[in-house]
Motif scaffolding. Sequence first.
Motif, short mmCIF file in Angstrom:
data_model
loop_
_atom_site.label_atom_id
_atom_site.label_comp_id
_atom_site.label_asym_id
_atom_site.label_seq_id
_atom_site.Cartn_x
_atom_site.Cartn_y
_atom_site.Cartn_z
N LYS A 130 0.84 -1.19 0.00
CA LYS A 130 0.00 0.00 0.00
C LYS A 130 0.88 1.25 0.00
O LYS A 130 2.06 1.17 0.34
CB LYS A 130 -0.86 0.04 1.27
CG LYS A 130 -1.97 -0.96 1.29
CD LYS A 130 -2.89 -0.70 2.46
CE LYS A 130 -3.97 -1.76 2.55
NZ LYS A 130 -3.41 -3.11 2.84
N SER A 131 0.27 2.36 -0.34
CA SER A 131 0.99 3.61 -0.15
C SER A 131 1.13 3.86 1.34
O SER A 131 0.18 3.65 2.09
CB SER A 131 0.21 4.78 -0.76
OG SER A 131 0.08 4.60 -2.15
N ASN A 132 2.31 4.30 1.75
CA ASN A 132 2.52 4.59 3.18
C ASN A 132 2.27 6.07 3.42
O ASN A 132 2.74 6.92 2.67
CB ASN A 132 3.96 4.26 3.59
CG ASN A 132 4.23 2.77 3.60
OD1 ASN A 132 5.28 2.33 4.00
ND2 ASN A 132 3.27 1.96 3.13
N LYS A 186 -3.02 2.22 11.06
CA LYS A 186 -4.40 2.47 10.62
C LYS A 186 -4.41 2.73 9.10
O LYS A 186 -3.44 3.21 8.53
CB LYS A 186 -4.92 3.70 11.38
CG LYS A 186 -6.41 3.92 11.24
CD LYS A 186 -6.85 5.09 12.13
CE LYS A 186 -8.14 5.73 11.67
NZ LYS A 186 -9.30 4.83 11.70
N ILE A 187 -5.54 2.38 8.50
CA ILE A 187 -5.67 2.62 7.06
C ILE A 187 -6.70 3.71 6.81
O ILE A 187 -7.79 3.70 7.40
CB ILE A 187 -6.07 1.32 6.33
CG1 ILE A 187 -4.87 0.37 6.34
CG2 ILE A 187 -6.49 1.61 4.89
CD1 ILE A 187 -5.15 -0.98 5.75
N ILE A 189 -1.03 4.25 7.46
CA ILE A 189 -0.27 5.22 8.26
C ILE A 189 0.89 4.51 8.92
O ILE A 189 0.69 3.57 9.70
CB ILE A 189 -1.16 5.91 9.31
CG1 ILE A 189 -2.31 6.64 8.61
CG2 ILE A 189 -0.34 6.87 10.16
CD1 ILE A 189 -3.27 7.31 9.54
N THR A 190 2.10 4.93 8.59
CA THR A 190 3.27 4.21 9.13
C THR A 190 4.06 5.03 10.12
O THR A 190 4.99 4.51 10.74
CB THR A 190 4.23 3.81 7.99
OG1 THR A 190 4.58 4.98 7.27
CG2 THR A 190 3.58 2.81 7.06
N GLY A 191 3.72 6.32 10.29
CA GLY A 191 4.52 7.07 11.25
C GLY A 191 4.07 8.51 11.41
O GLY A 191 3.25 9.02 10.64
N ILE A 192 4.60 9.11 12.45
CA ILE A 192 4.36 10.53 12.72
C ILE A 192 5.72 11.22 12.71
O ILE A 192 6.67 10.70 13.32
CB ILE A 192 3.74 10.77 14.12
CG1 ILE A 192 2.66 9.74 14.45
CG2 ILE A 192 3.24 12.19 14.25
CD1 ILE A 192 1.36 9.94 13.78
N ILE A 193 5.81 12.35 12.04
CA ILE A 193 7.06 13.13 12.09
C ILE A 193 6.79 14.52 12.63
O ILE A 193 5.65 14.97 12.67
CB ILE A 193 7.72 13.24 10.69
CG1 ILE A 193 6.71 13.80 9.68
CG2 ILE A 193 8.27 11.92 10.24
CD1 ILE A 193 7.32 14.18 8.35
N GLU A 216 1.89 18.77 4.79
CA GLU A 216 1.42 18.27 6.08
C GLU A 216 1.63 16.78 6.22
O GLU A 216 1.39 16.22 7.29
CB GLU A 216 -0.09 18.53 6.22
CG GLU A 216 -0.49 19.98 6.07
CD GLU A 216 -1.98 20.10 5.85
OE1 GLU A 216 -2.68 20.49 6.80
OE2 GLU A 216 -2.45 19.78 4.73
N ALA A 217 2.01 16.14 5.14
CA ALA A 217 2.15 14.68 5.20
C ALA A 217 3.07 14.20 4.09
O ALA A 217 3.32 14.93 3.13
CB ALA A 217 0.79 14.02 5.07
N LEU A 218 3.58 12.99 4.25
CA LEU A 218 4.35 12.36 3.19
C LEU A 218 3.57 11.14 2.71
O LEU A 218 3.04 10.38 3.53
CB LEU A 218 5.72 11.88 3.70
CG LEU A 218 6.60 12.83 4.47
CD1 LEU A 218 7.87 12.11 4.91
CD2 LEU A 218 6.96 14.02 3.59
#
Lengths: 807, 223
Positions: free
Chosen positions: A146-148, A168-169, A185-189, A201-203
């Motif tokens: 999936k796209s991360n 979570k997806i 969702i693979t992480g928070i930066i 706001e996101a990658l």
Amino acid sequence: MIKNNIKLAWRSIRKNRLFSMISLTGLTLGLLACISVVSVVLDDFSYDSQWSRKDDIHRLLTNVDMGNDVSNKMSASWAGLRPALMDNFPEVEAVTNIYTVDRHIKKNIEDTDVIDLKALETDSLIWDLFDFKVISGNPKQFIHGKSNLVLTKTLKDKLFPDEDVIGKIVFSIPSFGSEPTPFLITGIIENIPSNTHLRAEALIIEKGRLEALYKEQYGSFTRNYVLFKTGTDVNKFSEKLNTWYTDFVGGETKYSYEFQPISDTYLNSEFDNEIDIKGNRSTDYILLGVAILVLFIACVNFVNLSVARSLTRIKEVGVRKVIGADRKQIITQFLVESLMYFVIASLIALPTFYLIIPFIEQFIGHALQVSLLSSLEYLSLGFVAVFIVAVITGTYPAFLISGFKPMNSLKGLINKNEIYGQQFIQKGLVVVQFSIAIIVLVSVFIVKSQLDFINNKDLGYDEENLLAINPTSWDGKGESFHKEITNIPGVTSASLANWRPTFGSGGMLKSIDNPNNLGSKMQVWFIAGDVHLPKTLGVKLISGRLFDEKLITDAPQSKPIAFNNEEKKVNTQPSILTEFTANALQVTKMNTTIPELETNPIGIVKSFHTQSLRYDFKPVVIVGESNPDYSSMLIRVKEGTSSEVTAKINKIWKQMFPNKYLAMNWVDDLVEKQYLEEDRLQSFFSFFSMLSLLLSAIGVFGLVAQSTEQRIKEIGVRKVLGASVKSIVVLFSKDYVKLVAIAIVIALPIAWFATSKWLQDFAYRISVEWVVLLLAASIVLVIALTTVVVQSIRAAIRNPIKSLRTE
Amino acid sequence: MKNTLLSLNEATRTVNSGSNKVTLLDNINLNVEVGEFISLMGPSGSGKSTLLNCIGMLDHFTDGGYTFLGEPVHSMKEKNRSKLYKEYIGFVFQAYHLIDELTVYENIETPLLYKSVKSSERKAMVADMLDRFNIVGKKDLFPIQLSGGQQQLVGIARALIGKPKLILADEPTGNLNSKQSEEIMELFAQLNKEGVTIIQATHSESNAAYGSRIINLLDGKIV
């Protein structure tokens, strides 16, 4: 001694309320203006300098040789260059693709709420280039399938305040494709700083495109960012790459490559119409220049008032000299006093700046990452700058006043030559001040008239009441959607087309021999749309005819133009030319095939502006195409029905494309958006023009107040001798009218020159009219005159007995 | 034993007024001994103030010789000259010429500031002076809050704080009533007894009488 000087300065500031108020107001406003603008400019210049490998990260640019020594620069390059660079060049550490995209997210597939977000669409190698700080999760580890999605902290807190979201997806609702894409969702930066051209706001991390580089020079384009090994000579490397590429493709190519340091991208992207986050160096310089001028006006006020006031302190200086002060000590005393004014003004300006940061951020449209307050280094540099300005400003009055002979000053006798010099300088400064005020005011008028002109100019099509849906894939339902839309009451017509106003000159480009200039090439743009396009746009027919719904040949289903030479077939598709194009191609007769364009003109319409009025018309050919797989849609709406129509369109869209995001704009908004920069410039100029006028006016007010005060006895005597109020007002005003007149003579040519220069950026522009210049001049004159007259009337109507008795 | 403080030798001061050359002081010969109290007398325009200013080095003679404590003032550079007068001469004016923005204390203290006297020393010296002139209670007042006589007291205190050898007073009591005048003149006499040389310009016979020597001026000449 210094303590004593400060105490004295403080008393003097408190004693002369009017003088202090005027000086402090002016200096505070001037400093505030400078702090604000310097901060905005510092922020602009700080873009992308925060990455630890900033010197090694470069954006790969492509230059396309268009013939005639014309070349097009693009921020995109072959996707195939990525493996080519990584496999063949040891200097290259990593290459990643980055696109700034708008995505629309649903938390759950069945939700109706859609969350818009700005994201960077990229691949795992982005972690090698940029140091994003991971807060939780292990996003650097790409999870296949999936796209991360990697969220920034603010976005996470906004969307999922108290949730553990890792794993979570969520679902991305495309505006182009038809099926929602699941994002894992693979992480928070940590938040991505706002001073990067990659503000987001996101990658969204994808597997990464694996496209090879083709010798035949085709393929897809992407934005490549390259990380070099530290110490690589990038200039040499780009030569090496170009040589290598030319060899690779067999000797001949119109493509060449260059590398742009990441910290240069923000201020040097004027060639790139596809990105929104870019700055403009010359605008920065204009802002800085105007702010410095405002501070200069404030300093001039300070100098003039100090000098005028110092005449009343001559006795004090004489006494001080007699009781033992030498000139240096007197100069120090007056310099300390000047410094005090600047210190107080700074102490007011700094917290005020802190308070108005939100307004500045609103004005520039994003957070101010770097400001004068953001580092001790900047702050101390700022103070040093203020100190230097203060010393320069304070030096002249201090030298002037300390130079009088003590005996003369005690007796109130002042050398006529000294006074003459002082008045000359004072008057000169007033002239400079008003010249600046006039120049800024003329600029306001010109920028405003140019914007009005742009906004009211007939674009050749009707931009009002026109909706544009972003390009999308119709999944074969284009025609039926079109039918549903035209059935909405309030929709007069709609058209499927591959072009939207303001988005370039057309959907496709063809280079042909220029009939007007043999041997050179000409770029012709193609707009493809259905038969309703001319009517929906509202273009005006000059000769021939528009497309006919009944003629199936007017808008064939097939690909309208054969681009590939190998596929060449005799295809004389009917087309509509703009007047400009017809002239450029020397077309006079309808229905005569233009072989190079493989088209057969059936009609000529009035030229219309496909792009910002900064650019001239381009040759544009409209060809028919029905039921396209991918296209935009233009919808002509009846005046006054916009809200019902948009609601209906939304409803129909939801029914037909339930999993697709409807991205739709009013065309007049799109048109306006092209002039955002100018709009901002206009509000900036209006504000600073008022400021410079206000400061100039209070400066003159102070000067007149001072001189009427000094000449109060003279006024009394004149009145006793029978002078009328009018004659006294004339006496005081005459000088200032002369000064403003000189300022007008100096300022108008400069203003004319500067604004004409600015206007040259626009292919369509107003000319600088004398009326505008004279209007600005008279406004300044009236303001100056009012100030002088009001102040001198006050002095003139005073009872002469009183003024004579004060002696 | 006599000790010469200053001497003038054919000292002349001329100014150009338009195309006319006006002689303000005409070949003045004068010796002033340490400890003298001289009164300059003469009608307005006779050159009293000009002579005081020239002796005080605020102005200069255009011709002739001027020696102060053995130093040839007439051939000195401006810088050295002002150093000399700051060191040895105190001025008292008819219009007091106090600095309006400064308190009594600060007015008296200012000459010491310009001489870079240390803070503690300064405090002691000013306190002494306030004490001596009986104006301790007024030290925080501004000149405008004082009577003329009190202002002149401050003016004299300020002139004395630098411990000058010579006090030049130009009509020191010109703006004062007779009682205040008397007090100021008594003070001068007292100072003179303590060893300060004084030259005053005055219109008043009674004031002149406090002096040890009277010099009459007329049209720039000693008569």
